[in-house]
Write a protein that holds these residues in place. Structure first.
Motif, mmCIF file in Angstrom:
data_model
loop_
_atom_site.group_PDB
_atom_site.id
_atom_site.type_symbol
_atom_site.label_atom_id
_atom_site.label_comp_id
_atom_site.label_asym_id
_atom_site.label_seq_id
_atom_site.Cartn_x
_atom_site.Cartn_y
_atom_site.Cartn_z
ATOM 1 N N ALA A 24 -7.220 -2.550 10.004
ATOM 2 C CA ALA A 24 -8.153 -2.868 11.092
ATOM 3 C C ALA A 24 -9.247 -1.813 11.186
ATOM 4 O O ALA A 24 -10.407 -2.127 11.434
ATOM 5 C CB ALA A 24 -7.410 -2.981 12.413
ATOM 6 N N ARG A 25 -8.841 -0.558 11.003
ATOM 7 C CA ARG A 25 -9.816 0.536 10.989
ATOM 8 C C ARG A 25 -9.178 1.734 10.309
ATOM 9 O O ARG A 25 -7.956 1.853 10.238
ATOM 10 C CB ARG A 25 -10.294 0.900 12.387
ATOM 11 N N SER A 26 -10.018 2.620 9.811
ATOM 12 C CA SER A 26 -9.523 3.814 9.141
ATOM 13 C C SER A 26 -10.575 4.900 9.204
ATOM 14 O O SER A 26 -11.772 4.628 9.075
ATOM 15 C CB SER A 26 -9.200 3.494 7.681
ATOM 16 N N MET A 27 -10.117 6.133 9.379
ATOM 17 C CA MET A 27 -11.002 7.293 9.340
ATOM 18 C C MET A 27 -10.288 8.399 8.576
ATOM 19 O O MET A 27 -9.201 8.823 8.966
ATOM 20 C CB MET A 27 -11.337 7.768 10.756
ATOM 21 N N GLY A 28 -10.864 8.797 7.465
ATOM 22 C CA GLY A 28 -10.346 9.936 6.733
ATOM 23 C C GLY A 28 -9.402 9.648 5.592
ATOM 24 O O GLY A 28 -9.099 10.542 4.809
ATOM 25 N N PHE A 29 -8.913 8.425 5.481
ATOM 26 C CA PHE A 29 -8.031 8.081 4.369
ATOM 27 C C PHE A 29 -8.840 7.622 3.169
ATOM 28 O O PHE A 29 -9.834 6.906 3.315
ATOM 29 C CB PHE A 29 -7.059 6.954 4.751
ATOM 30 N N SER A 30 -8.389 7.985 1.985
ATOM 31 C CA SER A 30 -9.005 7.498 0.750
ATOM 32 C C SER A 30 -8.547 6.060 0.510
ATOM 33 O O SER A 30 -7.571 5.586 1.111
ATOM 34 C CB SER A 30 -8.569 8.367 -0.439
ATOM 35 N N ALA A 31 -9.221 5.372 -0.391
ATOM 36 C CA ALA A 31 -8.824 4.015 -0.762
ATOM 37 C C ALA A 31 -7.402 4.019 -1.323
ATOM 38 O O ALA A 31 -6.610 3.102 -1.058
ATOM 39 C CB ALA A 31 -9.807 3.434 -1.767
ATOM 40 N N GLN A 32 -7.060 5.052 -2.069
ATOM 41 C CA GLN A 32 -5.717 5.168 -2.637
ATOM 42 C C GLN A 32 -4.674 5.305 -1.522
ATOM 43 O O GLN A 32 -3.620 4.663 -1.566
ATOM 44 C CB GLN A 32 -5.642 6.360 -3.575
ATOM 45 N N GLN A 79 -0.737 0.296 3.077
ATOM 46 C CA GLN A 79 -0.516 -1.146 3.125
ATOM 47 C C GLN A 79 0.801 -1.521 2.447
ATOM 48 O O GLN A 79 1.542 -2.371 2.953
ATOM 49 C CB GLN A 79 -1.683 -1.891 2.486
ATOM 50 N N ARG A 80 1.113 -0.883 1.331
ATOM 51 C CA ARG A 80 2.390 -1.151 0.656
ATOM 52 C C ARG A 80 3.563 -0.723 1.531
ATOM 53 O O ARG A 80 4.585 -1.425 1.605
ATOM 54 C CB ARG A 80 2.438 -0.457 -0.700
ATOM 55 N N MET A 81 3.433 0.410 2.223
ATOM 56 C CA MET A 81 4.504 0.868 3.111
ATOM 57 C C MET A 81 4.683 -0.080 4.289
ATOM 58 O O MET A 81 5.814 -0.385 4.678
ATOM 59 C CB MET A 81 4.233 2.296 3.596
ATOM 60 N N VAL A 82 3.571 -0.539 4.862
ATOM 61 C CA VAL A 82 3.669 -1.488 5.982
ATOM 62 C C VAL A 82 4.358 -2.765 5.506
ATOM 63 O O VAL A 82 5.253 -3.288 6.181
ATOM 64 C CB VAL A 82 2.282 -1.787 6.588
ATOM 65 N N LYS A 83 3.990 -3.270 4.342
ATOM 66 C CA LYS A 83 4.628 -4.483 3.822
ATOM 67 C C LYS A 83 6.113 -4.268 3.570
ATOM 68 O O LYS A 83 6.932 -5.138 3.879
ATOM 69 C CB LYS A 83 3.939 -4.938 2.533
ATOM 70 N N SER A 84 6.480 -3.122 3.038
ATOM 71 C CA SER A 84 7.892 -2.886 2.723
ATOM 72 C C SER A 84 8.736 -2.662 3.976
ATOM 73 O O SER A 84 9.946 -2.885 3.954
ATOM 74 C CB SER A 84 8.052 -1.727 1.736
ATOM 75 N N HIS A 85 8.111 -2.245 5.074
ATOM 76 C CA HIS A 85 8.825 -2.011 6.335
ATOM 77 C C HIS A 85 8.408 -3.014 7.411
ATOM 78 O O HIS A 85 8.684 -2.794 8.594
ATOM 79 C CB HIS A 85 8.554 -0.589 6.838
ATOM 80 N N GLN A 86 7.779 -4.101 6.994
ATOM 81 C CA GLN A 86 7.188 -5.054 7.933
ATOM 82 C C GLN A 86 8.202 -5.586 8.957
ATOM 83 O O GLN A 86 7.908 -5.616 10.146
ATOM 84 C CB GLN A 86 6.552 -6.204 7.158
ATOM 85 N N SER A 87 9.367 -5.965 8.511
ATOM 86 C CA SER A 87 10.372 -6.517 9.432
ATOM 87 C C SER A 87 10.775 -5.504 10.489
ATOM 88 O O SER A 87 10.807 -5.827 11.687
ATOM 89 C CB SER A 87 11.607 -6.973 8.667
ATOM 90 N N SER A 88 11.088 -4.289 10.076
ATOM 91 C CA SER A 88 11.520 -3.289 11.055
ATOM 92 C C SER A 88 10.376 -2.868 11.976
ATOM 93 O O SER A 88 10.602 -2.591 13.159
ATOM 94 C CB SER A 88 12.136 -2.076 10.356
ATOM 95 N N HIS A 135 -0.258 2.217 14.164
ATOM 96 C CA HIS A 135 -1.189 3.298 13.877
ATOM 97 C C HIS A 135 -0.503 4.240 12.897
ATOM 98 O O HIS A 135 0.708 4.463 12.984
ATOM 99 C CB HIS A 135 -1.562 4.047 15.155
ATOM 100 N N ILE A 136 -1.276 4.783 11.994
ATOM 101 C CA ILE A 136 -0.739 5.687 10.986
ATOM 102 C C ILE A 136 -1.617 6.925 10.931
ATOM 103 O O ILE A 136 -2.841 6.821 10.847
ATOM 104 C CB ILE A 136 -0.711 5.037 9.582
ATOM 105 N N ASP A 137 -0.988 8.100 10.994
ATOM 106 C CA ASP A 137 -1.697 9.375 10.877
ATOM 107 C C ASP A 137 -1.085 10.191 9.746
ATOM 108 O O ASP A 137 0.112 10.115 9.487
ATOM 109 C CB ASP A 137 -1.568 10.210 12.147
ATOM 110 N N LYS A 138 -1.924 10.961 9.112
ATOM 111 C CA LYS A 138 -1.481 11.994 8.182
ATOM 112 C C LYS A 138 -2.549 13.073 8.209
ATOM 113 O O LYS A 138 -3.719 12.790 7.929
ATOM 114 C CB LYS A 138 -1.298 11.463 6.764
ATOM 115 N N ASP A 139 -2.137 14.265 8.567
ATOM 116 C CA ASP A 139 -3.088 15.362 8.753
ATOM 117 C C ASP A 139 -4.154 14.917 9.749
ATOM 118 O O ASP A 139 -3.806 14.513 10.843
ATOM 119 C CB ASP A 139 -3.666 15.810 7.413
ATOM 120 N N VAL A 140 -5.429 14.932 9.391
ATOM 121 C CA VAL A 140 -6.486 14.535 10.329
ATOM 122 C C VAL A 140 -6.924 13.090 10.139
ATOM 123 O O VAL A 140 -7.769 12.599 10.886
ATOM 124 C CB VAL A 140 -7.714 15.473 10.214
ATOM 125 N N ALA A 141 -6.373 12.390 9.169
ATOM 126 C CA ALA A 141 -6.742 10.997 8.902
ATOM 127 C C ALA A 141 -5.928 10.059 9.801
ATOM 128 O O ALA A 141 -4.801 10.350 10.174
ATOM 129 C CB ALA A 141 -6.500 10.658 7.436
#
Length: 78
Positions: A44-52, A58-67, A26-32
């Protein structure tokens, strides 16, 4: 809800009551908020995040996927 990672104001964490679902974070930032599968970094789901923001997540999850997977396995004992 253990926090696994913090990057650029994004908080990555697990809910402790979801052990029967495939590995995800799960990922949060502010209210998103979003939920991302760890095997392929799809949203899987998202509320409040822009496409950007979702692309960045997604790039952060891929770069930290192993950990993130290691943290999932350590937390849920799989």
């Amino acid at each position: 809800m253990p926090t696994i990672l913090r990057v650029d104001g994004f908080r990555f964490y697990f809910y402790s009551h979801e052990p029967n679902e495939p590995p995800h974070v799960h990922i949060d930032k502010d209210v998103a908020t979003a939920k991302v599968w760890l095997h392929d970094a799809t949203v899987a789901r998202s509320m409040g995040f822009s496409a950007q923001d979702l692309g960045k997540i997604q790039r952060m999850v891929k770069s930290h996927q192993s950990s993130l997977k290691e943290a999932w396995n350590a937390f849920f004992g799989t």
